[in-house]
Enzyme design. Sequence first.
Site, PDB file in Angstrom:
ATOM      1  N   LYS A 170      34.067  19.442 -42.716  1.00  0.00           N
ATOM      2  CA  LYS A 170      33.460  20.256 -41.657  1.00  0.00           C
ATOM      3  C   LYS A 170      33.403  21.697 -42.133  1.00  0.00           C
ATOM      4  CE  LYS A 170      31.893  19.692 -37.384  1.00  0.00           C
ATOM      5  NZ  LYS A 170      31.334  18.454 -36.799  1.00  0.00           N
TER       6      LYS A 170
HETATM    7  P1  NAD Z   1      24.796  23.129 -29.053  1.00  0.00           P
HETATM    8  O1  NAD Z   1      25.130  24.468 -29.567  1.00  0.00           O
HETATM    9  O2  NAD Z   1      23.431  22.588 -29.236  1.00  0.00           O
HETATM   10  O3  NAD Z   1      25.118  23.012 -27.489  1.00  0.00           O
HETATM   11  C1  NAD Z   1      26.323  23.397 -26.899  1.00  0.00           C
HETATM   12  C2  NAD Z   1      26.004  23.667 -25.427  1.00  0.00           C
HETATM   13  O4  NAD Z   1      27.223  23.889 -24.723  1.00  0.00           O
HETATM   14  C3  NAD Z   1      25.124  24.897 -25.227  1.00  0.00           C
HETATM   15  O5  NAD Z   1      24.128  24.609 -24.280  1.00  0.00           O
HETATM   16  C4  NAD Z   1      26.104  25.942 -24.720  1.00  0.00           C
HETATM   17  O6  NAD Z   1      25.495  26.923 -23.894  1.00  0.00           O
HETATM   18  C5  NAD Z   1      27.082  25.080 -23.959  1.00  0.00           C
HETATM   19  N1  NAD Z   1      28.402  25.684 -23.828  1.00  0.00           N
HETATM   20  C6  NAD Z   1      29.102  26.389 -24.751  1.00  0.00           C
HETATM   21  N2  NAD Z   1      30.265  26.788 -24.248  1.00  0.00           N
HETATM   22  C7  NAD Z   1      30.318  26.324 -22.998  1.00  0.00           C
HETATM   23  C8  NAD Z   1      31.297  26.401 -21.977  1.00  0.00           C
HETATM   24  N3  NAD Z   1      32.432  27.058 -22.135  1.00  0.00           N
HETATM   25  N4  NAD Z   1      31.029  25.785 -20.797  1.00  0.00           N
HETATM   26  C9  NAD Z   1      29.878  25.122 -20.618  1.00  0.00           C
HETATM   27  N5  NAD Z   1      28.919  25.021 -21.547  1.00  0.00           N
HETATM   28  C10 NAD Z   1      29.147  25.612 -22.722  1.00  0.00           C
HETATM   29  O7  NAD Z   1      25.911  22.160 -29.702  1.00  0.00           O
HETATM   30  P2  NAD Z   1      25.823  20.599 -29.910  1.00  0.00           P
HETATM   31  O8  NAD Z   1      25.301  20.342 -31.274  1.00  0.00           O
HETATM   32  O9  NAD Z   1      25.184  19.952 -28.722  1.00  0.00           O
HETATM   33  O10 NAD Z   1      27.387  20.241 -29.964  1.00  0.00           O
HETATM   34  C11 NAD Z   1      28.170  20.125 -28.781  1.00  0.00           C
HETATM   35  C12 NAD Z   1      29.434  19.348 -29.118  1.00  0.00           C
HETATM   36  O11 NAD Z   1      29.080  18.080 -29.682  1.00  0.00           O
HETATM   37  C13 NAD Z   1      30.353  20.012 -30.145  1.00  0.00           C
HETATM   38  O12 NAD Z   1      31.691  19.683 -29.833  1.00  0.00           O
HETATM   39  C14 NAD Z   1      29.961  19.339 -31.445  1.00  0.00           C
HETATM   40  O13 NAD Z   1      30.995  19.371 -32.406  1.00  0.00           O
HETATM   41  C15 NAD Z   1      29.704  17.929 -30.946  1.00  0.00           C
HETATM   42  N6  NAD Z   1      28.834  17.130 -31.828  1.00  0.00           N
HETATM   43  C16 NAD Z   1      27.568  17.530 -32.160  1.00  0.00           C
HETATM   44  C17 NAD Z   1      26.780  16.724 -32.972  1.00  0.00           C
HETATM   45  C18 NAD Z   1      25.343  17.067 -33.308  1.00  0.00           C
HETATM   46  O14 NAD Z   1      24.674  16.216 -33.908  1.00  0.00           O
HETATM   47  N7  NAD Z   1      24.835  18.216 -32.951  1.00  0.00           N
HETATM   48  C19 NAD Z   1      27.301  15.525 -33.474  1.00  0.00           C
HETATM   49  C20 NAD Z   1      28.585  15.138 -33.115  1.00  0.00           C
HETATM   50  C21 NAD Z   1      29.339  15.951 -32.283  1.00  0.00           C
END
Ligand code: NAD
Length: 477
Positions: free
Chosen positions: A108
């Site tokens: 990561k």
């Molecule tokens: P992203 O940046 O696209 O979205 C995150 C969202 O959460 C945003 O809309 C943001 O405004 C919101 N957010 C942030 N802090 C917040 C809070 N305190 N309260 C409420 N909303 C909040 O990120 P993502 O890629 O969707 O990733 C989100 C989670 O999923 C992370 O934990 C990431 O590690 C995990 N994840 C992502 C992927 C991927 O393919 N993108 C894959 C596996 C896991």
Amino acid sequence: MSLQTGEPSFRQSVDLMFTRAAALMDLPPGLEEKIRVCNATYTVRFGVRLRGEIRTFTGYRAVHSEHMEPVKGGIRYALAVNQDEVEALAALMTYKCALVEAPFGGSKGGLCIDPGAYSEEELEKITRRFAYELIKRDLIHPAQNVPAPDMGTGEREMAWIADQYARMTTTDINARACVTGKPIHAGGIQGRVEATGRGVQYALREFFRHPEDVAKAGLSGTLDGKRVIVQGLGNVGFHAALFLSTEDGCRITHVIERDGAVENPAGLDIMGLRDWIATHGGVTGYPGGTYHPDGARLLEAACDILIPAAMEGVITIHNAAAIKAPLILEAANGPVTAGADDILRARGSVIIPDLYANAGGVTVSYFEWVKNLSHIRFGRMQRRQEESRHQLLVDELERLSADSGIGWTLSPDFKQKYLRGAGELELVRSGLDDTMRAAYQSMRAVWWEHPGVTDLRMAGFLVAIGRVADSYQAKGI
Ligand code: NAD
């Protein structure tokens, strides 16, 4: 133990979950520790000339386990990025890849930055410089370390990284496989952007195929009509909420974002809300629901399924007892701390754990990496051949019907669906669905049958640790 939260750090939390499962296994002496520890973390500090001054940035790339290479894991852009966090996330990647049988070790990366504070041009400069630092140390490499998007990054950043790698390794024919989550026109694959949210949908569908499992959560029936709370309408949360509401009949009653939450008991219009956030910067003022300024409190609202899809550590020892959801699906990584996990388990809540629930992203990243190495789009060779074989069968059925005087006709809708050969998107979805089903089944078999296993997280860790251990034992350390 953090003095601020009274709880272990994120990495310690993942280690505690690991140790709870490993205690039930009969691993050779020392192997448990070898699997648990993070092999290496590289910290980089680099300067970029911006707005007339040199700004220094700090980034990390952690490699948790190299029992299989390349290692795989996203790159996150957020101000809160730190070494403990990337190491926790890298460990989760190891277990996730093992659980869904993606042939990678875990890694990561992260950059301490508020991406919203920089223009696109500035972000490109910063990303290319960060990528340069990692590439020159083989920490981005198609055979050794393959990043992907995570919080704060997406297709755009992955395309810059791929291009930077190609510029630095001009004769590497597999250069595109150095990173996944790229746009289609830069070597990406259909269905990658939606993959993690799609995987969440497939995970829930598979869970609801097993009425005994559904009953453990005190629920019954299908996904149709279930009340769902989603925290974070970013890449993962948006796609999960969209698919569950438009394809499975779920009602997304609450969406929690940074600036508050919106509630609509009849179900929120996810597309409409997403558009609103894109133009207004948050959920505040959205006319399709009731606004609540204290968003995090709504994690505690009544619902059937709670999907934290924003960030880690949002369900803690401080609010776990107030959470009403009988079923929690961890779309984010590490949203439930180890302490909260104990409280929720004791209360009988069922948690579909992160290492399984959000594995759709790495699964489709695996497909993209294979596509890049094979230099051909999935379905390109067989699609038309498949269509002509189906056409033969349809023609024969229609001939038999006409000759025998029965007068059957195949409905145009059936014909259209049956005759269409699978393209890349259909194949990616099929591979993802199969992966999510198989991984769930391997976890639930352990959940139901292994003595001492109390929950799906423990079961998932048991399956994953077993596979990593087998890999180490097969080839030696
Ligand atoms: P992203 O940046 O696209 O979205 C995150 C969202 O959460 C945003 O809309 C943001 O405004 C919101 N957010 C942030 N802090 C917040 C809070 N305190 N309260 C409420 N909303 C909040 O990120 P993502 O890629 O969707 O990733 C989100 C989670 O999923 C992370 O934990 C990431 O590690 C995990 N994840 C992502 C992927 C991927 O393919 N993108 C894959 C596996 C896991």
